[in-house]
Design an enzyme around this catalytic site. Structure first.
Site, PDB file in Angstrom:
ATOM      1  N   ARG A   1     104.048   0.941  -1.339  1.00 56.51           N
ATOM      2  CA  ARG A   1     103.148  -0.213  -1.193  1.00 56.51           C
ATOM      3  C   ARG A   1     102.907  -0.590   0.263  1.00 56.51           C
ATOM      4  NH1 ARG A   1     100.778   0.347  -5.901  1.00 56.51           N
ATOM      5  NH2 ARG A   1     102.164  -0.009  -7.667  1.00 56.51           N
TER       6      ARG A   1
ATOM      7  N   LYS B   1     100.036   7.230  -1.559  1.00 58.64           N
ATOM      8  CA  LYS B   1     100.089   7.778  -2.914  1.00 58.64           C
ATOM      9  C   LYS B   1     100.309   9.296  -2.921  1.00 58.64           C
ATOM     10  CE  LYS B   1      98.285   4.120  -5.315  1.00 58.64           C
ATOM     11  NZ  LYS B   1      98.802   3.565  -6.583  1.00 58.64           N
TER      12      LYS B   1
ATOM     13  N   HIS C   1      96.318  -5.321 -14.818  1.00 58.40           N
ATOM     14  CA  HIS C   1      96.882  -4.782 -13.574  1.00 58.40           C
ATOM     15  C   HIS C   1      96.032  -5.187 -12.376  1.00 58.40           C
ATOM     16  CE1 HIS C   1      98.664  -2.111 -10.634  1.00 58.40           C
ATOM     17  NE2 HIS C   1      97.494  -1.532 -10.430  1.00 58.40           N
TER      18      HIS C   1
ATOM     19  N   GLU D   1     104.029   3.788 -10.903  1.00 58.08           N
ATOM     20  CA  GLU D   1     102.933   3.267 -11.725  1.00 58.08           C
ATOM     21  C   GLU D   1     102.921   4.065 -13.020  1.00 58.08           C
ATOM     22  OE1 GLU D   1      99.271   3.268  -9.450  1.00 58.08           O
ATOM     23  OE2 GLU D   1      99.840   1.419  -8.418  1.00 58.08           O
TER      24      GLU D   1
ATOM     25  N   ASP E   1     102.406   7.607 -11.025  1.00 59.98           N
ATOM     26  CA  ASP E   1     101.696   7.611  -9.738  1.00 59.98           C
ATOM     27  C   ASP E   1     102.558   6.843  -8.734  1.00 59.98           C
ATOM     28  OD1 ASP E   1      99.791   7.628  -7.717  1.00 59.98           O
ATOM     29  OD2 ASP E   1      98.745   5.875  -8.513  1.00 59.98           O
TER      30      ASP E   1
ATOM     31  N   THR F   1     103.025  12.850  -7.269  1.00 59.05           N
ATOM     32  CA  THR F   1     102.618  12.278  -8.553  1.00 59.05           C
ATOM     33  C   THR F   1     103.308  13.118  -9.622  1.00 59.05           C
ATOM     34  OG1 THR F   1     100.433  11.761  -7.633  1.00 59.05           O
ATOM     35  CG2 THR F   1     100.663  11.676 -10.034  1.00 59.05           C
TER      36      THR F   1
ATOM     37  N   TYR G   1      91.580   2.781 -12.259  1.00 56.36           N
ATOM     38  CA  TYR G   1      92.116   1.436 -12.001  1.00 56.36           C
ATOM     39  C   TYR G   1      91.554   0.550 -13.106  1.00 56.36           C
ATOM     40  CZ  TYR G   1      93.145  -2.611  -8.833  1.00 56.36           C
ATOM     41  OH  TYR G   1      93.609  -3.763  -8.248  1.00 56.36           O
TER      42      TYR G   1
ATOM     43  N   ARG H   1      95.736 -11.154  -2.862  1.00 54.57           N
ATOM     44  CA  ARG H   1      94.635 -11.994  -2.371  1.00 54.57           C
ATOM     45  C   ARG H   1      94.635 -13.328  -3.105  1.00 54.57           C
ATOM     46  NH1 ARG H   1      92.858  -6.897  -3.108  1.00 54.57           N
ATOM     47  NH2 ARG H   1      92.025  -7.375  -5.162  1.00 54.57           N
TER      48      ARG H   1
ATOM     49  N   THR I   1      97.243   2.314 -13.574  1.00 53.38           N
ATOM     50  CA  THR I   1      98.436   1.609 -14.036  1.00 53.38           C
ATOM     51  C   THR I   1      98.125   0.836 -15.307  1.00 53.38           C
ATOM     52  OG1 THR I   1      99.125   1.344 -11.756  1.00 53.38           O
ATOM     53  CG2 THR I   1     100.194  -0.081 -13.375  1.00 53.38           C
TER      54      THR I   1
ATOM     55  N   GLU J   1     104.163  -5.587  -9.852  1.00 53.54           N
ATOM     56  CA  GLU J   1     103.891  -6.688 -10.779  1.00 53.54           C
ATOM     57  C   GLU J   1     105.171  -7.247 -11.397  1.00 53.54           C
ATOM     58  OE1 GLU J   1     100.189  -5.385 -13.242  1.00 53.54           O
ATOM     59  OE2 GLU J   1     101.106  -3.628 -12.330  1.00 53.54           O
TER      60      GLU J   1
ATOM     61  N   ASP K   1      92.516   9.225  -9.972  1.00 50.93           N
ATOM     62  CA  ASP K   1      93.239   8.137 -10.612  1.00 50.93           C
ATOM     63  C   ASP K   1      92.335   6.914 -10.698  1.00 50.93           C
ATOM     64  OD1 ASP K   1      95.313   6.808 -11.815  1.00 50.93           O
ATOM     65  OD2 ASP K   1      96.354   6.340  -9.946  1.00 50.93           O
TER      66      ASP K   1
ATOM     67  N   GLN L   1     100.544   1.939   1.659  1.00 47.82           N
ATOM     68  CA  GLN L   1      99.262   1.796   0.960  1.00 47.82           C
ATOM     69  C   GLN L   1      98.486   0.569   1.431  1.00 47.82           C
ATOM     70  OE1 GLN L   1      99.760   1.156  -3.267  1.00 47.82           O
ATOM     71  NE2 GLN L   1      97.605   0.671  -3.579  1.00 47.82           N
TER      72      GLN L   1
ATOM     73  N   GLU M   1     101.332   5.498 -16.211  1.00 51.95           N
ATOM     74  CA  GLU M   1      99.955   5.825 -16.568  1.00 51.95           C
ATOM     75  C   GLU M   1      99.912   6.948 -17.604  1.00 51.95           C
ATOM     76  OE1 GLU M   1      97.278   6.216 -13.289  1.00 51.95           O
ATOM     77  OE2 GLU M   1      98.491   4.959 -11.953  1.00 51.95           O
TER      78      GLU M   1
HETATM   79 CA    CA Z   1      97.613   4.561  -9.988  1.00 47.75          CA
END
Ligand code: CA
Length: 422
Positions: A247, A263, A144, A209, A243, A267, A139, A153, A356, A370, A137, A250, A211
């Site tokens: 959280r 994760k 995203h 997610e 996916d 899936t 990113y 962060r 995502t 999000e 997978d 993760q 995708e």
């Molecule tokens: Ca993903």
């Protein structure tokens, strides 16, 4: 099962060369019209053994039986109960067989043999269409990655220093890729509570997610990277991917490595694999990449393309997002070139997902992380209830459309899954 989205556009309209008329009666503008012809694997009450099917409107053509009747030389490709042999057969066969299918379904002389082999999709149960070999997978949505950084962060740079130099990704768990409709049990795992206590229990931040997945057909040789120009030789088509992501699990486990148990519990993928050959009209130029990628990722000289696939995400029936794949920073060809740049080889059935998909607009975000800004701004659903993350019993449905030939739309079907209690 239900085929999603009966009609792409209203009205019949004149038939054209690309949106061919069919004795099956399927509308030229059906999302699963003759311009789509995705492949899947199904069973029905008439026969318990899995067979290869091609979606034609609201019906499924039993390709296992059709090839045995009309093309015995191809029957072995469709006799194994999965798409594996067909995927391994390579681009020349993929293209020939697609042209054959279009001829069969357009030419009335084939109706006598094929009409009895059309199964109502409503009577079919869809199976996992191919044996998933490796699952990776990526990113690759800049929005995203930016949203995730701002949430997790705040005050730090939005993108990691490497993000614009390579398509970041991680290896997922091929053995827990499941077919659409499979219940998704809420995972338990280790997490750290806000006040610092470390505990084990059911996830309290279960997310989806949205995708798009790319399905590898022909393998590559160990030690020999696949160049950008080799993409179409190896990749057969696309499916939809959810996916699922816990959280809390993760975010506690993935410092400093990538996601693992947050994760790997499940899936989900859609039952229909849409051939790349169906998506020529959906090709779009990707965003400008700055800085210019290293030579093995530099596609500026080879007419790079992304795909103008628009996803629709529904939570218990409420449309909550429309993520646009065309905004992805890295293309699938760049992802594949990167994946093999160290000499790692491809296997038939490898699945790699886009990452995502999130657009710039607030209603184009591809995860609840999000959409609810990590729970701080819960969504309100049609029934008035609110969600930060998923509740037991919630169902996520992801559908998608893309431009087809002659102004049509084509569909990618649906991937859905309902959360069951831990
Ligand atoms: Ca993903």
């Amino acid at each position: 099962m239900e085929l999603v989205g009966a009609r792409g556009r209203g009205g019949g309209g004149p038939m054209t060369s690309s949106t061919t008329a069919s004795w099956t009666g399927v509308a030229a503008d059906h999302l699963f019209g003759l311009h789509t012809l995705p492949y899947g694997v199904f069973t029905d009450t008439r026969a318990p053994q899995p067979r290869i099917g091609v979606a034609v409107g609201e019906a499924i053509l039993d390709l296992t039986a059709a090839s045995a009747a009309l093309r015995p030389e191809h029957a072995a490709l469709f006799g194994g109960g999965t798409l594996d042999a067909f995927l391994a057969a390579g681009r020349a066969r993929w293209t020939t067989i697609r042209a054959t299918l279009r001829r069969w379904l357009a030419d009335e002389r084939y109706a006598e043999v094929l009409a009895p082999l059309l199964v109502p999709a409503a009577d079919a149960t869809m199976r996992l269409p191919f044996t998933v070999a490796d699952y990776v997978d990526f990113y690759s949505s800049e929005q995203h990655a930016t949203n995730a950084a701002q949430i997790l962060r705040p005050g730090q740079p939005a993108l990691p220093a490497n993000w614009r130099h390579l398509p970041l990704g991680y290896h997922g768990r091929a053995g827990t890729v499941v077919i659409s409709g499979t219940p998704v049990r809420r995972p338990s795992g280790q997490r750290r509570l806000p006040e610092g206590t470390v505990t084990f229990g059911p996830s309290t931040a279960l997310d989806f997610e949205a995708e798009v997945g790319f399905v590898v057909g022909t393998p590559s040789v160990l030690g020999q990277p696949v160049a950008l120009s080799g993409f179409a030789d190896h990749v057969f088509g696309v499916c939809l991917v959810n996916d699922w992501s816990a959280r809390d699990i993760q975010f506690w486990e993935s410092i400093p490595l990538g996601p693992l148990l947050g994760k790997s519990f499940a899936t989900s993928i859609s039952p229909w694999v849409v051939p790349l050959d169906a998506l020529n009209a959906a090709r779009v130029r990707p965003p400008v990449r700055d800085p210019r990628p290293l030579p093995y990722l530099d596609d500026t000289g080879i007419e790079p393309w992304g795909l103008d696939i628009t996803l629709q995400v529904r939570l218990n029936g409420t449309l909550i997002s429309r993520p646009p794949l065309r905004t992805m920073y890295w293309t699938a060809a760049q992802q594949l070139a990167h994946l093999t740049s160290n000499g790692a080889c491809l296997r038939t059935g490898d699945l790699f997902a886009s990452g995502t998909v999130s657009g710039v607009a607030a209603d184009e975000r591809g995860s609840l992380l999000e959409l609810s800004w990590n729970g701080a701004a819960p969504l309100t659903l049609a029934d008035g209830s609110t969600r930060g993350f998923l509740t037991d019993g919630d169902e996520i449905s992801i559908t998608a459309t893309a431009p087809g030939p002659e102004g049509t739309l084509l569909g990618l079907g649906e991937v859905r899954g309902r959360i069951s209690p831990p």
